[in-house]
Scaffold this active site. Sequence first.
Site, PDB file in Angstrom:
ATOM      1  N   HIS A  62       0.848  -1.192   0.000  1.00  0.00           N
ATOM      2  CA  HIS A  62       0.000   0.000   0.000  1.00  0.00           C
ATOM      3  C   HIS A  62       0.882   1.240   0.000  1.00  0.00           C
ATOM      4  O   HIS A  62       2.105   1.150   0.132  1.00  0.00           O
ATOM      5  CB  HIS A  62      -0.945   0.001   1.202  1.00  0.00           C
ATOM      6  CG  HIS A  62      -0.250  -0.160   2.518  1.00  0.00           C
ATOM      7  ND1 HIS A  62       0.158  -1.383   2.999  1.00  0.00           N
ATOM      8  CD2 HIS A  62       0.132   0.753   3.455  1.00  0.00           C
ATOM      9  CE1 HIS A  62       0.742  -1.236   4.178  1.00  0.00           C
ATOM     10  NE2 HIS A  62       0.750   0.058   4.477  1.00  0.00           N
ATOM     11  N   HIS A 324       0.805 -56.336  -5.022  1.00  0.00           N
ATOM     12  CA  HIS A 324       0.108 -56.160  -3.752  1.00  0.00           C
ATOM     13  C   HIS A 324       0.748 -54.977  -3.040  1.00  0.00           C
ATOM     14  O   HIS A 324       1.489 -54.196  -3.638  1.00  0.00           O
ATOM     15  CB  HIS A 324       0.146 -57.449  -2.927  1.00  0.00           C
ATOM     16  CG  HIS A 324       1.518 -57.986  -2.694  1.00  0.00           C
ATOM     17  ND1 HIS A 324       2.300 -57.576  -1.646  1.00  0.00           N
ATOM     18  CD2 HIS A 324       2.262 -58.895  -3.392  1.00  0.00           C
ATOM     19  CE1 HIS A 324       3.463 -58.213  -1.688  1.00  0.00           C
ATOM     20  NE2 HIS A 324       3.465 -59.020  -2.741  1.00  0.00           N
TER      21      HIS A 324
END
Length: 400
Positions: A62, A324
């Site tokens: 700002h 697996h």
Amino acid sequence: MLELTTQDIQLQQHFANKQAAIQGLAHALTAKGLVAEGYAQGMLNREAQHSTYLGNGIAIPHGTTDTRELVKQTGVTAMHFPQGLDWGDGNLVYVAIGIAAKSDEHLGILKQLTRVLSADGVEQALQQAKTAQQIIAIIKGEAQLTADFDASLIQLQFPASDMVQMSAVAGGLLKNTGCAENEFVADLVTKAPTHLGRGLWLVASDRAVKRTGMSIVTTANHCEYEQQAVKALIAFSVCNDVHQPLLNTITQCVFEQKQDQLLQADVQQLLNLFSGNAEQTIAQRTIAVGTITEETIAAETVAEPDSARAHTATFRIKNSHGLHARPGAMLVAEAKKFESNIRVSNLDGDGQVVNAKSLMKVIALGVKHNHQLQFTAEGPDAEAALQALGVAINAGLGEG
């Protein structure tokens, strides 16, 4: 009260440094008619005086009191930097909100920001946000940043005798804690769970889900599903990606063959196990905000590869029992070593293409001995990834 809206946010912004980004924000404020020419220098002067980094990946550039007369109308604009922008002192900014303040009307936005600056997961969520709506939800504190999992979602030693009962109890826990509705429970019991090894199973649904959560149910009785032991069921209700840290813990347990650590844990130990991984994952910035479809439950999604740039390779699985949990975890671990997007399909299965970095999806391919897997990789290390995967598969994925 002034509020940040989706129209105020510019996505996918990239700048060389924060000074260039601040000038970009000032240009946007000028283009919106909020400030006059020269406000950019005031914003740069303010940044030189003191960093406008607030924390959690947010900065609020700002002007100074000297440039207040250049403000025509109080307003804001915001930019999203998905790659992160160095804001100095080792801070990365993912969202910068440029403020033109003529009065105190902008304080409402600052008040919103104070609520998220101390919250866990905000920085990671902002980094991974894909839409302006997601960014607004994060800033307002409306976005779910972590999956629900507490003692009320754990049921140990339930006297279940089949998987339907296990699924019903797991789904009921999620419904009772507000994660899902009755339709979710009904859908969950129809799902085919994925076996993670040693009696640990996983199931998930995104039907009628209000919040992403996880429940765990163990059984006190002898229980089997498809002629395999059932000792515990983990269930997920999924409406975003914040369950990924919990999946990471599960994947790690399977990869290290430590399912028993989870199966034998009491309530507090389970809470510690999963909260510990969540903290680690937050530090690695892996929490994401987004949506997930039924087809991508329990998987990290990756973009479809560009066939012109993608590399493809096919390998035959030598493991006598197929992919697996253990060899599957080894395969996924190898894929995760590379940056490239990697997808895989079982040419001897249904041909579905899934993410090779998701253990749950890889196991769900139903890969048996001698099946052929086709990998497609796209990215800077695609060729190296395919070569490494081939070496790992030919070596037996940890099974010799």
